[in-house]
Design a protein around this motif. Structure first.
Motif, short mmCIF file in Angstrom:
data_model
loop_
_atom_site.label_atom_id
_atom_site.label_comp_id
_atom_site.label_asym_id
_atom_site.label_seq_id
_atom_site.Cartn_x
_atom_site.Cartn_y
_atom_site.Cartn_z
N LEU B 159 0.86 -1.19 0.00
CA LEU B 159 0.00 0.00 0.00
C LEU B 159 0.90 1.23 0.00
N ASP B 160 0.77 2.04 -1.03
CA ASP B 160 1.61 3.23 -1.12
C ASP B 160 0.85 4.44 -0.58
N GLU B 161 1.22 4.86 0.60
CA GLU B 161 0.56 5.99 1.27
C GLU B 161 -0.96 5.89 1.27
N PRO B 162 -1.50 4.88 1.92
CA PRO B 162 -2.97 4.71 1.91
C PRO B 162 -3.70 5.78 2.71
N LEU B 163 -2.97 6.58 3.49
CA LEU B 163 -3.64 7.58 4.33
C LEU B 163 -3.66 8.97 3.70
N ASN B 164 -3.11 9.06 2.48
CA ASN B 164 -3.06 10.35 1.79
C ASN B 164 -4.44 11.02 1.73
N ASN B 165 -4.49 12.29 2.08
CA ASN B 165 -5.71 13.09 1.94
C ASN B 165 -6.89 12.59 2.75
N LEU B 166 -6.65 11.82 3.80
CA LEU B 166 -7.76 11.37 4.62
C LEU B 166 -7.78 12.15 5.94
N ASP B 167 -8.98 12.25 6.52
CA ASP B 167 -9.06 12.93 7.81
C ASP B 167 -8.74 11.94 8.93
N LEU B 168 -8.70 12.43 10.15
CA LEU B 168 -8.30 11.62 11.30
C LEU B 168 -9.07 10.32 11.41
N ARG B 169 -10.39 10.45 11.34
CA ARG B 169 -11.23 9.29 11.53
C ARG B 169 -10.96 8.22 10.47
N HIS B 170 -10.86 8.69 9.22
CA HIS B 170 -10.65 7.72 8.15
C HIS B 170 -9.25 7.13 8.16
N MET B 171 -8.27 7.94 8.62
CA MET B 171 -6.92 7.39 8.73
C MET B 171 -6.91 6.22 9.71
N THR B 172 -7.55 6.44 10.86
CA THR B 172 -7.60 5.39 11.87
C THR B 172 -8.35 4.17 11.35
N GLU B 173 -9.46 4.46 10.67
CA GLU B 173 -10.28 3.38 10.13
C GLU B 173 -9.48 2.51 9.15
N ILE B 174 -8.73 3.17 8.26
CA ILE B 174 -7.95 2.41 7.27
C ILE B 174 -6.86 1.60 7.97
N MET B 175 -6.19 2.22 8.96
CA MET B 175 -5.12 1.48 9.63
C MET B 175 -5.67 0.28 10.40
N ARG B 176 -6.85 0.45 10.99
CA ARG B 176 -7.46 -0.67 11.70
C ARG B 176 -7.75 -1.82 10.73
N LEU B 177 -8.24 -1.44 9.56
CA LEU B 177 -8.51 -2.45 8.54
C LEU B 177 -7.25 -3.17 8.09
N VAL B 178 -6.19 -2.38 7.90
CA VAL B 178 -4.92 -2.96 7.46
C VAL B 178 -4.44 -3.97 8.51
#
Lengths: 340, 252
Positions: B159-178
């Motif tokens: 995953l190349d920078e999957p948190l790009n342009n995401l807000d706090l909530r979505h960053m956490t959400e994506i990392m939890r999924l990962v």
């Protein structure tokens, strides 16, 4: 989409019929079938209406024109859609790569060097063959040069295409200015795309080349769907991007060359047809967009020819109308994109 | 394993990845960190066969990527790029379907459909499956792309920078999924991250790059020390322990 589902109150008979129609309309197959019916209707009208003399004679002449239209709309529709998919844009067309300009240049060079008498005297098949070979050679050279090196950016290629196109046009203009007025007139006349009075042999040869192009492109339709996602993702999904793109470009080059050599330059036609096809087909899948583009091409050419011939009573130069409409459409596309 | 052996990549004489030997793709989540221009994305490009190395060899699961057909590699390695701009309008379902392309070549079997359904469920995209991607928020879009990668059913996921342009909530959400993908599905995830706190919180191993070379490669806790981070980013980074977790403070 959820909002598209009609309300589920007990439907009356006409409402039920309407909702069935809405459901059918959502299927690309239905839309294409409908478009096919329109094309068939136009073909029948074109062939049988307003026959001045012998029906058999008119049918023979007119079916040749219809066949030429089919060859051209297949070549232009398929190649433009494929070109758009490869280059990840929906405004630039193969014409922008300098194909049309190059065709005019070849013809101008011939007239410039040998005079209009020789241009008219030369065997049509030889002329066609020379033009096809030179155009395909030009595009293959361009693509191998741009794709063979280390950097293979599609934008660089488009830029090179635009620069070359401008160069060809200026060079053509310069030569045309030095032509004998008579030679110039013969050349100008030949450079208007004309779908009527196609040579049977040339038509057959062009049809074979266009069919070959289709035989290369159609089996790759699912791969084309993946190319919609862009090069990085397509590579990630296991597509040998470079090889596939080379094969597709070759197919596109052959088709465009064959059809341009047959009827002359039709610049904006592909742009209109491809963009209408994306909205009309209602799907990004090439199974649907490719045939839709071809059928819409038939509608444009047949409809345009019918209007020109039967309503305004003019023969010949449909391309002027297409260029005019295409220019307006191009402006519309650019402005709409800018507005978003 | 994803193994790089003495890999070098130059752009017009400028060395971007300099003789790197590295093994990635151990169990769990590996984060790749480093300043801009450290060569992280180039490294991903080399592994994801978008770029050809000028020297060295890359293997994925024992397959040499320069000789193995791209289609075979796509069954072991899935890559999600940073920039996913699309010209066509696709629905979430259409996109996830593409994840099966390496297996089905576009002709979906029953098995493919099961994988698609599972990926959509896993990323909780069922309600959005028929929505067009351009109608979704950044976080939902990113989830749709991750669902595609998941449907690809590969052992290794980049995953190349999957948190790009995401807000706090979505960053956490994506990392939890990962994290869940790694723990529950056994995916070997390698991800480029810019936020070192996210890297430290969610990954097992951190590889730090600078000037085209690997400068640190250790567990999260060992990397999260002021002297290590100073060496990587060339700027002072304070690290405090909050609730037993090391947190980097780099806001000035």
């Amino acid at each position: 989409m959820l909002t598209d589902i009609p309300p589920t109150t007990t439907p009356s008979a006409p409402a039920a019929a309407r909702s069935r129609l809405v459901a059918a309309w959502a299927r690309p197959g239905f839309r294409i079938g409908l478009l096919g019916a329109v094309v068939l209707g136009l073909v029948v009208v074109y062939l049988f209406s307003d026959v001045p003399g012998s029906l058999a004679f008119a049918l023979e002449k007119r079916s040749l024109t219809v066949a030429a239209m089919l060859v051209v709309s297949t070549a232009v529709g398929v190649s433009t859609v494929v070109f758009h998919t490869i280059t990840q844009n929906r405004i630039l067309t193969p014409a922008i790569m300098g194909f049309d300009a190059f065709y005019v240049l070849i013809s101008t060079v011939i007239v410039f060097v040998s005079g209009s008498a020789a241009f008219l005297a030369v065997d049509e098949v030889t002329l066609w063959l020379v033009q096809v070979v030179v155009m395909v050679a030009f595009s293959v050279l361009l693509f191998t040069w741009l794709f063979g090196g280390k950097r293979r950016s599609i934008h660089l290629m488009l830029l090179v295409g635009i620069v070359l196109g401008t160069f060809f046009r200026s060079f053509t203009e310069w030569m045309q200015r030095m032509l004998d007025p008579l030679d110039f007139q013969v050349l100008s006349d030949a450079m208007f795309a004309s779908l009527t009075r196609p040579d049977e042999l040339l038509l057959g040869l062009s049809a074979v080349l266009v069919a070959l192009g289709c035989a290369v492109i159609v089996p790759l339709r699912r791969t084309l769907d993946v190319l919609t996602l862009g090069e990085p993702t397509a590579v990630g999904l296991g597509i040998d991007h470079r090889r596939v793109v080379m094969v597709l470009f070759l197919g596109v080059s052959v088709m465009i060359a064959a059809s341009t050599a047959l009827v002359g330059p039709i610049l904006f036609f592909g742009l209109i047809v491809a963009n209408l096809a994306y909205s009309y087909a209602g799907s990004f899948r090439h199974v649907w967009t490719l045939p839709t583009a071809v059928l819409l091409g038939m509608v444009c050419l047949l409809g345009g020819q019918l209007i020109l011939e039967r309503i305004f009573g003019l023969g010949g130069t449909l391309s002027t109308v297409i260029d005019f409409a295409g220019g307006l459409f191009f402006l519309y596309l650019v402005l709409r994109r800018g507005a978003r | 394993m994803i193994a790089l052996e003495n890999v070098t990549k130059r752009y017009d004489g400028v060395t971007v990845v300099d003789n790197v030997s590295l093994t990635l793709g151990g169990e769990g989540v590996t984060a790749l960190i480093g300043p801009n221009g450290a060569g992280k994305s180039t490294l991903f490009g080399l592994v994801g066969r978008l770029l050809k190395p000028d020297a060295g060899r890359v293997t994925v699961g024992g397959l040499d990527i320069s000789t193995t057909p791209s289609a075979d590699l796509a069954k072991t390695l899935a890559v999600l790029r940073q920039d996913n701009h699309l010209t066509a309008r696709l629905t979430v379902h259409d996109l996830v379907e593409f994840g099966r392309f390496p297996h089905s070549r576009g002709r979906l079997t029953m098995e493919d459909r099961e994988h698609i359904e599972r990926a959509i469920d896993y990323l909780e995209l069922d309600a959005y499956r028929n929505r067009f991607l351009d109608e979704l928020s950044g976080g939902q879009r990113q989830r749709a792309f991750i669902a595609m990668v998941l449907a690809q059913d590969t052992k290794y996921v980049l995953l190349d920078e999957p948190l790009n342009n995401l807000d706090l909530r979505h960053m956490t959400e994506i990392m939890r999924l990962v994290r869940r993908m790694a723990d529950e599905l056994g995916k070997r995830v390698v991800t480029v991250l810019h936020d070192i706190n996210f890297a430290a919180t969610w990954s097992d191993r951190i590889v730090a790059m600078r000037d085209g070379a690997v400068v640190a490669d250790a567990s999260s806790r060992e990397i999260m020390r002021p002297e290590v981070l100073k060496a990587v980013y060339d700027t002072t980074v304070d690290v405090r322990e909050i609730d037993g977790k090391p947190i980097a403070l780099y806001y000035g």
